[in-house]
Motif scaffolding. Structure first.
Motif, PDB file in Angstrom:
ATOM      1  N   ASP A 498      45.617  52.929  41.832  1.00 43.14           N
ATOM      2  CA  ASP A 498      45.485  52.180  40.335  1.00 43.14           C
ATOM      3  C   ASP A 498      45.110  51.330  40.141  1.00 43.14           C
ATOM      4  O   ASP A 498      44.640  50.985  38.465  1.00 43.14           O
ATOM      5  CB  ASP A 498      46.924  52.899  39.742  1.00 43.14           C
ATOM      6  CG  ASP A 498      47.362  53.791  39.997  1.00 43.14           C
ATOM      7  OD1 ASP A 498      46.200  55.184  39.041  1.00 43.14           O
ATOM      8  OD2 ASP A 498      48.909  54.128  39.690  1.00 43.14           O
ATOM      9  N   TRP A 499      44.816  50.206  41.258  1.00 41.19           N
ATOM     10  CA  TRP A 499      43.675  48.962  41.199  1.00 41.19           C
ATOM     11  C   TRP A 499      42.406  49.330  40.298  1.00 41.19           C
ATOM     12  O   TRP A 499      41.231  50.153  40.876  1.00 41.19           O
ATOM     13  CB  TRP A 499      44.278  48.050  41.999  1.00 41.19           C
ATOM     14  CG  TRP A 499      45.479  47.638  42.662  1.00 41.19           C
ATOM     15  CD1 TRP A 499      46.685  48.297  41.677  1.00 41.19           C
ATOM     16  CD2 TRP A 499      45.494  46.856  43.102  1.00 41.19           C
ATOM     17  NE1 TRP A 499      47.769  47.844  42.374  1.00 41.19           N
ATOM     18  CE2 TRP A 499      47.376  46.361  43.250  1.00 41.19           C
ATOM     19  CE3 TRP A 499      45.393  45.941  43.967  1.00 41.19           C
ATOM     20  CZ2 TRP A 499      47.757  45.948  43.921  1.00 41.19           C
ATOM     21  CZ3 TRP A 499      45.854  45.382  45.085  1.00 41.19           C
ATOM     22  CH2 TRP A 499      47.414  45.253  45.314  1.00 41.19           C
ATOM     23  N   VAL A 500      42.417  48.022  39.489  1.00 45.46           N
ATOM     24  CA  VAL A 500      40.649  48.261  38.744  1.00 45.46           C
ATOM     25  C   VAL A 500      39.415  47.307  39.883  1.00 45.46           C
ATOM     26  O   VAL A 500      40.061  45.708  40.011  1.00 45.46           O
ATOM     27  CB  VAL A 500      40.208  47.910  37.588  1.00 45.46           C
ATOM     28  CG1 VAL A 500      38.922  47.550  37.442  1.00 45.46           C
ATOM     29  CG2 VAL A 500      40.937  49.035  36.672  1.00 45.46           C
ATOM     30  N   GLY A 501      38.866  47.677  40.826  1.00 47.15           N
ATOM     31  CA  GLY A 501      37.904  46.974  41.594  1.00 47.15           C
ATOM     32  C   GLY A 501      38.983  46.477  42.310  1.00 47.15           C
ATOM     33  O   GLY A 501      38.335  45.306  42.991  1.00 47.15           O
ATOM     34  N   SER A 511      49.894  50.516  35.514  1.00 43.00           N
ATOM     35  CA  SER A 511      48.992  51.337  35.775  1.00 43.00           C
ATOM     36  C   SER A 511      48.057  51.812  34.614  1.00 43.00           C
ATOM     37  O   SER A 511      47.175  51.994  35.395  1.00 43.00           O
ATOM     38  CB  SER A 511      49.473  52.352  36.611  1.00 43.00           C
ATOM     39  OG  SER A 511      50.324  53.477  35.154  1.00 43.00           O
ATOM     40  N   PRO A 513      46.393  50.686  31.235  1.00 34.56           N
ATOM     41  CA  PRO A 513      44.815  49.275  30.581  1.00 34.56           C
ATOM     42  C   PRO A 513      45.974  49.434  29.117  1.00 34.56           C
ATOM     43  O   PRO A 513      45.482  50.406  28.717  1.00 34.56           O
ATOM     44  CB  PRO A 513      43.702  49.496  30.537  1.00 34.56           C
ATOM     45  CG  PRO A 513      43.358  50.638  31.578  1.00 34.56           C
ATOM     46  CD  PRO A 513      44.757  51.707  31.632  1.00 34.56           C
TER      47      PRO A 513
END
Length: 556
Positions: A498-501, A511, A513
């Protein structure tokens, strides 16, 4: 014959006693009788006489050295005959440095509630601010209210009534219960046009029969239906414990359109604490109710909106987020702070669960304490909330027995509470003991306790259950990652998928935004009032960053 007014007892040797009696009488004699005792023995005899007569003793004041003994010994023993009285030690300035270590130890052991140097001249407002704090806490936690903003008509104690009284106690609203045969009862029944109980009349004159918390919340703060149809909050805080209140104060003070949703009383579990002694800035401690009340007023002053009495049941993911409350009403928001905390776990003993509201209570020590006068009370739990509950109940009950699964309290409770419990002769701690059965004729009368293979049936007039905690997060969508116990994951604890980039969310971000978690509902939190308040304030800059990003297309 008992005095109609509460009493302040001043004990000191010649000169000192008269001086302090005059100082206190100048400020407080309008509302309190100021009684002077010249020695330890006289003060003990007077205190016991007051106990027999039913005279309410609000405050016992003593100097460290008395003509016939130790003033600290007087304060130590006072809880055995006037247990609800506040205890204050006053020290001459020339003795303060020599006595301060002994006084600190006595305060830590629960021998006294405060120690102060005597006033050095007129208008010593710091001194009187401390005295007023003690009297205010005594009045809220011990005395029956002299006035009432809420009148409740009820002849029979029911779980429904207990829940209402607990709500008003936690909110800090003065309230009294009246019989239907009383003059007030007759007035309220006539105004309501029904005798169906409980009946509730507010200071504004509104009368409701068998009100729910949603009814009460609507009378206090209105409902979300009062918001304009197009309203979208910048910050929507779900839950109003210390974490949620801190987020509301800091969010609203920085100009964010802030809405707080609370299913019960503002303050959360912390609001049930009779005395929090290790919160920064309150050297004499502060009750959970007072702390929540002050924070609520602060948030309201900055423009936060509160809606109380209806839990959130679901959240729809989108831009904005839409939260649905029990009953179907909805609120939209650009950012959501989850501060729903945790609820006490159920005991799981059917016979005991059937008596909830009839001598068995989850939390609620402050609201039921007066009804425990002269009774044998049991408290299940080994955390700080349980320790605070036991100490408060001991101001009323004949005996208080704490039941804990572990051998001792060392691993689960703050040291200052363990010391206070150990110094109170009315409190017994039974390790490695659980409740396995209970019963009575319409209300709790007995419990069966298990310790290893041993079983013992004991007389019990009340049982307070403060059993750990289960996160209040079932309403969240699956997009918000949770640990195996249901606590919300934040920051680096969020699964890497679920991390972005390849970058983890911010420390208090979930998780999803724009959705954050603070306080006890967050996985890995410290489960302390101060840390929850800190998280609530620290989340607001993250909310600002989210709002800035979503309002600037170049940052999307």
């Amino acid at each position: 014959m008992a005095s109609a007014r509460p009493t302040i007892v001043v004990t000191g040797g010649p000169g000192f006693g008269e001086q302090m009696q005059a100082e206190l009488a100048h400020r407080y004699s309008v509302d309190y009788d100021i009684v002077l005792c010249g020695s330890l023995q006289e003060a003990r005899a007077q205190g016991m006489a007051f106990a027999r007569e039913g005279t309410r003793v609000a405050l016992i004041v003593a100097s460290p050295e008395l003509p016939d003994g130790d003033g600290l010994a007087l304060l130590r023993d006072a809880h055995t005959y006037v247990p609800s009285a506040k205890r204050l030690c006053l020290v001459p300035w020339d003795q303060y440095a020599a006595k301060v270590d002994d006084l600190r130890t006595a305060a830590a052991d629960g021998v006294l509630d405060a120690f102060l140097p005597i006033p050095r001249g007129p208008r010593d407002e710091e001194f009187h601010a401390a005295v007023v704090e003690l009297l205010s806490d005594w009045g809220w936690s011990t005395a029956s209210p002299e006035v009432d903003s809420v009148q409740i008509v009820a002849d029979v104690v029911t779980p429904e009534l207990a829940r209402l009284e607990d709500f008003f106690q936690r909110m800090g609203f003065p309230h009294r219960r009246y019989a239907s045969t009383s003059a007030v009862g007759a007035e309220v029944i006539a105004a309501a046009g029904t005798s169906e109980q409980p009946l509730l009349r507010t200071i504004q004159g509104h009368v409701v029969s068998r009100p729910t918390l949603a009814d009460v919340g609507a009378a206090l703060y209105g409902t979300v239906a009062d918001l304009p149809p197009e309203y979208v909050a910048d910050l929507l805080v779900v839950g109003s414990g210390p974490a949620g209140l801190a987020a509301a104060v800091y969010g609203a003070s920085e100009g964010l359109r802030t809405v707080v949703l609370e299913s019960e009383a503002v303050g959360g579990q912390a609001g049930t604490s009779s005395m929090i002694r290790n919160y920064l800035g309150f050297p004499r401690g502060i009750s959970g109710m007072r702390l929540a009340q002050r924070a609520r007023m602060q948030a309201l002053r900055f423009g936060a909106r509160f809606f109380v009495g209806r839990p959130v049941v679901s959240m729809t993911v989108g831009s904005p987020y839409v939260l649905t409350l029990e009953g179907g009403a909805t609120v939209a928001a650009h950012a959501v702070v989850v501060a729903t905390g945790a609820a006490y776990r159920r005991l799981g003993v059917d016979n005991v669960e059937e008596l909830v509201g009839h001598g068995v209570h989850y939390g609620a020590a402050t609201s039921v304490a007066r009804e425990c006068s002269g009774k044998d009370v049991y408290v299940v739990g080994g955390g700080n909330s349980a320790g605070q509950a036991a100490l408060h109940l001991a101001r009323f009950a004949r005996t208080v027995t704490m039941l804990i699964r572990r051998e001792s309290l060392g691993a689960t409770m703050s040291d200052y509470l363990i010391r206070e419990l150990g110094a109170n002769s009315r409190i017994q701690i039974r390790g490695e003991t659980t409740v396995v059965d209970g019963g009575g004729d319409g209300r709790l009368e007995w419990l069966t306790l298990a310790s290893g293979t041993e079983r013992e049936q004991v007389q019990a007039d009340a049982l307070l259950l403060l059993l750990g905690a289960e996160p209040c997060a079932r309403w969240l969508p699956d997009d918000v990652a949770q640990d195996e116990y249901g606590f919300v994951l934040t920051g680096r604890d969020v699964p890497s998928d679920d991390w972005v980039g390849g970058v983890p969310p911010a420390a208090l971000a979930t998780s999803l935004p724009g959705v954050f978690a603070v306080g006890d509902v967050r996985s890995g939190s410290m489960k302390r009032v101060a840390s929850a308040s800190g998280e609530g304030s620290a989340v607001v800059p993250l909310v600002h960053a989210t709002l800035s990003a979503t309002s600037d297309p170049e940052l999307l």
